[in-house]
Each structure stands twice: as structure tokens, then as C-alpha cells.
Write an enzyme that holds these catalytic residues in place. Structure first.
Site, PDB file in Angstrom:
ATOM      1  N   LYS A 366     -19.814  19.695   4.574  1.00 10.45           N
ATOM      2  CA  LYS A 366     -18.783  18.668   4.752  1.00 10.45           C
ATOM      3  C   LYS A 366     -19.272  17.340   4.170  1.00 10.45           C
ATOM      4  O   LYS A 366     -20.475  17.171   3.924  1.00 10.45           O
ATOM      5  CB  LYS A 366     -18.464  18.514   6.242  1.00 10.45           C
ATOM      6  CG  LYS A 366     -19.650  18.056   7.095  1.00 10.45           C
ATOM      7  CD  LYS A 366     -19.326  18.139   8.585  1.00 10.45           C
ATOM      8  CE  LYS A 366     -20.524  17.744   9.436  1.00 10.45           C
ATOM      9  NZ  LYS A 366     -20.289  18.025  10.858  1.00 10.45           N
ATOM     10  N   TYR A 593     -26.170 -14.596  -1.762  1.00  9.26           N
ATOM     11  CA  TYR A 593     -25.013 -15.217  -1.112  1.00  9.26           C
ATOM     12  C   TYR A 593     -25.492 -16.052   0.074  1.00  9.26           C
ATOM     13  O   TYR A 593     -26.397 -15.634   0.803  1.00  9.26           O
ATOM     14  CB  TYR A 593     -24.056 -14.144  -0.592  1.00  9.26           C
ATOM     15  CG  TYR A 593     -23.160 -13.552  -1.657  1.00  9.26           C
ATOM     16  CD1 TYR A 593     -22.394 -14.369  -2.478  1.00  9.26           C
ATOM     17  CD2 TYR A 593     -23.072 -12.180  -1.814  1.00  9.26           C
ATOM     18  CE1 TYR A 593     -21.560 -13.810  -3.440  1.00  9.26           C
ATOM     19  CE2 TYR A 593     -22.245 -11.611  -2.766  1.00  9.26           C
ATOM     20  CZ  TYR A 593     -21.488 -12.436  -3.581  1.00  9.26           C
ATOM     21  OH  TYR A 593     -20.679 -11.883  -4.512  1.00  9.26           O
TER      22      TYR A 593
HETATM   23  C1  LIG Z   1     -21.395  18.711  11.342  1.00 16.15           C
HETATM   24  C2  LIG Z   1     -21.417  19.883  12.176  1.00 16.15           C
HETATM   25  C3  LIG Z   1     -22.499  20.772  12.128  1.00 16.15           C
HETATM   26  C4  LIG Z   1     -23.766  20.489  11.374  1.00 16.15           C
HETATM   27  O1  LIG Z   1     -24.542  19.592  12.154  1.00 16.15           O
HETATM   28  P1  LIG Z   1     -26.040  19.202  11.755  1.00 16.15           P
HETATM   29  O2  LIG Z   1     -26.543  18.526  12.956  1.00 16.15           O
HETATM   30  O3  LIG Z   1     -25.960  18.320  10.571  1.00 16.15           O
HETATM   31  O4  LIG Z   1     -26.740  20.460  11.482  1.00 16.15           O
HETATM   32  C5  LIG Z   1     -22.389  21.949  12.842  1.00 16.15           C
HETATM   33  N1  LIG Z   1     -21.287  22.226  13.566  1.00 16.15           N
HETATM   34  C6  LIG Z   1     -20.249  21.371  13.674  1.00 16.15           C
HETATM   35  C7  LIG Z   1     -19.088  21.730  14.499  1.00 16.15           C
HETATM   36  C8  LIG Z   1     -20.279  20.178  12.980  1.00 16.15           C
HETATM   37  O5  LIG Z   1     -19.249  19.339  13.071  1.00 16.15           O
END
Ligand SMILES: *Cc1c(COP(=O)(O)O)cnc(C)c1O
Length: 706
Positions: A366, A593
Site C-alpha cells: 500500500k 526563510y
Molecule cells: C498496513 C497494514 C499491514 C502492514 O503493517 P506493517 O506494520 O507495516 O507490517 C498489515 N495489515 C494491515 C491490516 C495493515 O493495514
């Protein structure tokens, strides 16, 4: 960089284009027909395969890495050139009545023969690229096998047709084929092998100097000459474009030209391509012009004069195209991300080792694979046998599918009923977060696979673990097929007693919910509950999948984290930016800035070409963050800007514009971990990495040559 030493390819384009023009004019006909045959029917045949192989050199490694994402733009460019060239020759087609009038014959010309005789090159290149893409995708390293086979089939319909003709059934088969195309020298039979050859040579480590390859080239040219003369002697050829020894010659030619390590001459590319496209028009113009001015003897009948005039006119008319330069972005020009494929492969295998028997990884890609580039990461994973991926949104899933990712793609987040057609079209598995959500998805009326999310205590998404009615409701939805159930742990990264107790309670609740479904006669499908920390701290528990995200990318969320399993993970991502400019400040002079930096001593500041719009947090301003330059730390000076940031390099000698700063990753002996930077910014690596923006090109390094 390798690309800058391939000027040998550029240089050989000119003789190659002139050889093609020779094939179409016969320059030595008035001198010696035998010499002319040698030049045009044998040696000249190297020219077009040389162009194919050079295309393959650059294209095939990208097809292997990026799949359709690389094929699409290549096809677009090739077909656009084809279209423009075909339009250019349309007047001649009409004048000579060479435009096919039946639909089938026209299609045959468009796809195989080219609408004008030399234009077959473009459809061949496009078709060959599609075939190579499919072969590489389907067969990986064995892609060359069908390509060689296709070439042999082509060979038996070309120079070696005499053998084919001796066997009546085979001959009949070939005659059938010749209804579809006039020659086997086309994109189907002759192009794939040369594209793959170029791609293979590009990924081979280069050893030894040009001398070795020149010797190989001379020997293979001698073999080609012998083969060509043999074919001529026995009158075997139906056409004389393909030879058994031709791939050998082209291979050695490329190796030799690459080993010369000459600087590039980009102007030669546009010029020679235009000579190729324009020379048949020039043949017509020279013939017509010679008649008008009464010079047919010198410019048409005398083959050398004719050839000279055609080549000269082509070269002149093509000259403007030498100045057409593709204006390309340099991926390492400003700021960029490097993805270490070997590190990712290592992490995959290290995490796999924590799985129970029968368990598999479902890498979480993701948020553009936590900023790493979703398609690149998915491709490398797929190469390691991974067949399931997780994303957060339906459009992320669709992007993967359209990028050629196969296997299951689970959407972990909420998707509304209006996106159900997208889920169905892209064969995405959707997470069901409540009974209500299930009914809304069901009502959309497309059959989709779903996983049930069970809330065991995080209270973010999911059907409460003890809501029996809610848990069975999705099974009653006729359009939904439940293929899995999962939960997400809230405290898996913490190993203090209270956190462990909470995790155990979540696991117990999940277990109870799954057992409840089974007892009620519902098949829960694939069961999964571990993200990275679940896997690292509670590995080995029975499950069908684990969903690691951050660990896959080789880092922990925070540098303070420790895990039960002591796996060695390797950071996959490096972030780098160029020094744009240096500033020498007197003591007490201000910069940035709001005068956010004041020099306490005579100071040298370097402006780096990266800012918060690239995802480097503004909270790292004024000394909170640092970067590496020449392997030494340089603190941020003043406020981080949108597209630049200033670092203090007073103590680092010899920094100059164009130098490369490392914001995450290794720089010589020093290494700056994402965890340190995230901590300094008051966040975790997950946020730091996933916010690295689309403005940063992603480059893959340490990829396997395949
Ligand atoms: C993002 C996510 C993961 C992965 O989590 P990590 O801690 O990065 O391994 C796994 N399961 C769900 C439901 C998630 O939203």
C-alpha cells in the site's frame, strides 16, 4: 554510467543506414554484380538486425523490470513513427497503385510487410517487442528458446528455403504462411531473437577489451560470407535477409562497439533514423530529377553515381532531424530514490523463514509500497514466487493489476459500493468491515471475493469478534465469496507484559471467532493476523498468510524496537539529492526563510535540491535533521523549504555543486537510517517512507541480471 560509453552504437548507425540504402539501390551493380551481391545480399543484412539488437539492449531489461509499463510507451513511439512514415509514403503508394485494395491484403501490409517496402521495420519492431514482452513474462530466462525456434522457422522460409521446398508438406505449410505475409523476415520470426540478444548482452557483465570482440566479429563475418555464398551457389534462397550466422555477427558487433567505450553522439540517432525513412523517397527524386536535368547516365544508369546521389540527398534532407533531441529527464538529476532489489529479496527470504508450515507471505505494498514504488516491489516479489499482495485502496489494487501483477490482491481498507465494478474488473479481493458494508457491496451485484475483517481490540475496522450474527452475515450475501478472515494486532511491536497480554487476548478472540464460524458450518478460507511485528514477535503460529509491510522494507518503525526473532533485515530504500549551490556566510549573517539560520562562525551552506514537497519532513528544520555528504553528517540549517533545504557543510571539505547528499541510506562508510530521521521528525519510518512523493524518480539497483 554505462549509457555514456555506448557511442559505438551511435557511430555504427551511419554505416548501417547507408547499407540499407545500398540494399535498395545496388551501388556496385555497374562495377561488379558479384561484389554487389556480397554487399547487399550478405553483409548488408547485418544493418536492420543491428538496429533491432540496439533497441533490445535498452528495451528488454526494462521489459523484464517494468513489464507493460515499459512496453506501452515504446509501442506508442514506434507506432507513431510508423504512422508518420506511412503518411509520408502515401503519395507514392497512390501514384504507383501499391496500396492494397482488399482489406485482408491491406492488413497484411500494415502488420507485416509495411505499407512501403522499407517500412516493414516499424511493425516488426512493435510486434517483436510485444512477443518479447510476452515471452519474458511467461518464460523468464527461457524466453530465448521460442525466439530461436521462431528464427529457425523464419530462416527456412528465407535464405534456406531450398531445404524447405524439397519437402512437399513443409513447403505447403510455408506457402500457407506466405498468404499472411510475403516474407518470414518480419516481427514474428526475425525480430524477437535480435531484441532478446541485445537485452541479454546489455545485462552481461563486460569483460576484456575490444580486441577479443573484434576477432569474434571478423570470424563471424567470415562465417556469414561463407554461408551467404553457399546459399547463393545452391540457389537456396527465396529471399536473402536471414542467415544462421547473422545473430552471431550482430552479437559480436554489439559487444565490440560497446567495448570501444566511446562517448555518445545523440545527433547521429535522429539523423540516421531519418536517412532510413527518407531514402526511398530520395531514390524517386533522384530518378525524376536526373531525367529532368538530363543526367540519367551519371545519376541513374551508373550504379555508384546513383547510390552517391541518393545517399547525399537523403543525408541532406535528414539533417534537420539530427537536431531533434528527445528532451528526457535525468532520473539522477535532482533528487531520487534507490531501491535495492537484493536487499528486498533478502528480507523476503528472512521473513519467510518465520512462517509456519504452509504459511505464505502477503507483502503489503500500500501507499506505493511505503514509498518504494509498488510495481517495482511487486515485480521483485513475484520473481521470488510471491502470489498474494495487500494494498489499502481499490485504486491501488487496480494500479497493480494494470501493471501486470498476478495472483490475489487484497484491499485492506474500506471500499464503497460504487467501486464494486472496479473490484470485479480487476479481480481484487475486498475487505468487509461490517455486516452493513457486506450488504452494500452485495447490492452492487458483481461477484467479488472478500476477506472478513474481525475487530479483536484495535477498534479501527472490522466486525466485532463476538458479534456472531455480524460474522455470518457476509456468508449469506450471494454476490460475495468469502475467501479469508483476518484481524490486525494493536500491540504486537511492544514486548512489555501488558502489551503481550493484550496481544494474547486479541489472538484468543480471533481464534474463537474463526472457530465459531467453522462450527457453524462456514468455511473461513485463508486465515491471517500478523503484520511485520506480529510475524517478528509471534511467528510460527498457524496461519495461511502473514502481511508484513515495514519489515519487508528492511526497517523497524522506530529505532528503539526490538523483536523476539533476531532476523537480519536490510534497508531497501536510499534517498539522495544533489547539491545545487554553495553559500559562504560571514559570522552573524542570516539564511533561510524568516532568518531561521544565523551563522555563528564563517559558514558554508549547501542548498540541496529536495524539500518537503518531496516528503522530507519540515519538522527536521534547524538542526533537527541531518544528511550525509562525502560520508560525513551535515545538519539542516534553517527552515526546510518546499523544494530545497540548506545544510551546514562548513566542516566537510571540498563540497561542490552536483555532489550527492544522502538523506537515507549508506554513503561510503557512513549510514543514515530511516529510523533516526523519522525519530528526529517525531514520527515512525512508516510515515516518513510512505510520504516520499511522486516527484522522486525510483531507480532499482542491485537487480539480478536475468
Ligand atoms: C498496513 C497494514 C499491514 C502492514 O503493517 P506493517 O506494520 O507495516 O507490517 C498489515 N495489515 C494491515 C491490516 C495493515 O493495514
Amino acid at each position: 554510467m554505462r549509457g555514456n560509453t555506448l557511442g559505438g552504437f551511435d557511430r555504427f548507425r551511419l554505416p548501417a543506414a547507408l547499407l540499407v540504402a545500398a540494399i535498395h539501390t545496388g551501388p556496385l551493380l555497374s562495377v561488379s554484380p558479384f561484389a554487389n551481391d556480397l554487399l547487399t545480399d550478405i553483409w548488408g543484412r547485418i544493418a536492420v538486425p543491428f538496429f533491432f539488437a540496439v533497441s533490445g539492449w535498452f528495451l528488454v531489461p526494462r521489459l523484464r523490470r517494468e513489464g507493460v509499463a515499459a512496453l506501452g510507451p515504446f509501442l506508442k513511439k514506434t507506432l507513431l513513427l510508423y504512422l508518420l512514415s506511412a503518411l509520408l509514403y502515401l503519395p507514392l503508394n497512390l501514384y504507383n497503385h501499391t496500396l492494397q485494395d482488399s482489406g485482408a491484403a491491406l492488413l497484411r501490409d500494415i502488420f507485416f510487410n509495411g505499407t512501403f517496402y522499407h517500412l516493414w521495420y516499424f511493425p516488426a519492431l512493435a510486434l517483436g517487442a510485444c512477443i518479447v514482452w510476452a515471452l519474458v513474462r511467461g518464460l523468464g530466462k527461457r524466453a530465448w528458446l521460442p525466439a530461436v525456434l521462431l528464427y529457425l522457422i523464419g530462416l527456412l522460409g528465407d535464405s534456406w528455403y531450398g531445404l524447405t521446398a524439397a519437402l512437399p508438406p513443409v513447403r505447403a505449410a510455408y506457402e500457407g504462411m506466405f498468404l499472411c505475409f510475403d516474407y518470414t523476415r518480419n516481427g514474428l520470426f526475425s525480430t524477437p531473437i535480435f531484441l532478446l540478444l541485445g537485452g541479454w548482452l546489455a545485462q552481461r557483465p563486460r569483460r576484456g577489451g575490444a580486441g577479443r570482440y573484434r576477432a569474434g566479429l571478423l570470424v563471424s563475418l567470415a562465417l556469414l560470407t561463407a554461408e551467404g555464398l553457399l546459399v547463393k551457389h545452391f540457389s537456396l534462397a527465396r529471399f536473402d535477409a536471414l542467415y544462421l550466422t547473422l545473430p552471431l555477427c550482430v552479437g559480436f558487433l554489439l559487444l565490440w562497439l560497446a567495448a570501444l567505450e566511446l562517448p555518445a553522439i545523440p545527433a547521429l540517432r535522429g539523423w540516421t533514423a531519418a536517412i532510413y525513412v527518407l531514402h526511398p523517397w530520395c531514390i524517386v527524386l533522384v530518378r525524376g530529377g536526373a531525367r529532368v536535368v538530363g543526367l540519367t547516365g551519371a545519376l541513374v544508369d551508373n550504379s555508384l553515381g546513383h547510390y552517391g546521389a541518393v545517399v547525399l540527398l537523403s543525408a541532406l534532407l535528414a539533417l534537420p532531424f539530427a537536431f531533434l533531441r528527445p528532451a528526457r529527464a535525468d532520473p539522477r538529476g535532482r533528487a531520487w530514490i534507490e531501491i535495492d532489489a537484493a536487499a528486498l529479496r533478502h528480507n523476503l527470504s528472512a521473513l519467510s523463514a518465520l512462517l509456519p508450515q504452509g504459511g505464505r507471505l502477503m507483502p503489503v505494498v500500500k501507499a506505493n509500497a511505503y514509498g518504494h514504488g509498488d510495481l517495482t516491489v511487486a515485480r521483485i516479489c513475484a520473481g521470488e514466487g510471491i502470489r498474494a499482495f495487500a494494498v489499502a485502496t481499490a485504486s491501488e489494487g487496480a494500479r497493480l493489476r494494470r501493471g501486470g501483477v498476478r495472483g490475489a490482491i487484497l484491499v485492506l481498507g474500506y471500499t464503497g459500493p460504487r467501486e464494486v465494478p472496479l473490484l470485479a474488473r480487476c479481480r481484487l479481493t475486498q475487505t468487509v468491515v461490517s455486516a452493513e458494508h457486506a450488504r452494500a457491496l452485495d447490492a452492487a451485484g458483481h461477484r467479488i471475493a472478500v476477506h472478513l475483517k474481525i475487530d479483536t481490540g484495535l477498534h479501527r475496522l472490522g466486525i466485532p469478534w463476538d458479534d456472531v450474527e455480524g460474522l455470518v452475515a457476509p456468508f449469506a450475501c450471494r454476490s460475495l465469496k468469502v475467501t479469508g478472515v483476518f484481524t490486525h494486532l494493536s500491540d504486537a511491536e511492544a514486548l512489555d507484559e501488558a502489551s503481550q497480554a493484550r496481544t494474547q487476548e486479541q489472538l484468543r478472540r480471533f481464534q474463537q471467532a474463526v472457530e465459531g464460524l467453522r462450527r457453524a458450518g462456514f468455511d473461513p478460507g485463508a486465515v491471517h493476523f500478523q503484520g511485520s511485528y506480529g510475524l517478528l514477535n509471534y511467528g510460527g503460529l498457524p496461519c495461511d498468510y502473514a502481511r508484513p509491510g515495514i519489515a519487508l522494507y528492511g526497517v523497524f518503525s522506530a529505532p528503539s524496537h526490538h523483536t523476539r526473532s533476531a532476523v537480519e533485515l536490510r534497508p531497501v530504500l536510499s534517498l539522495r539529492a544533489r547539491v545545487a549551490q554553495l553559500h559562504r556566510l560571514e559570522a552573524r549573517e542570516a539564511a533561510g526563510y524568516d532568518g531561521s539560520f544565523t551563522a555563528r562562525r564563517p559558514t558554508v551552506l549547501a542548498a540541496l535540491a529536495i524539500g518537503y514537497a518531496d516528503g522530507w519532513p519540515r519538522s527536521l528544520s534547524s538542526g533537527a535533521g541531518r544528511v550525509l555528504l562525502h560520508g560525513q553528517p551535515a545538519p539542516v540549517a534553517g527552515l526546510v523549504c518546499m523544494d530545497q533545504l540548506l545544510v551546514d557543510v562548513t566542516d566537510i571539505p571540498d563540497v561542490s555543486p552536483g555532489d550527492i547528499a544522502t538523506l537515507v541510506g549508506r554513503d561510503g562508510p557512513a549510514e543514515l537510517f530511516a529510523g533516526q530521521t523519522a525519530l528526529a521528525a517525531g514520527t515512525i519510518t512508516n510515515e516518513l517512507l510512505s510520504r516520499l512523493g511522486p516527484r522522486l524518480p525510483r531507480l532499482t539497483v542491485n537487480d539480478l541480471p536475468s
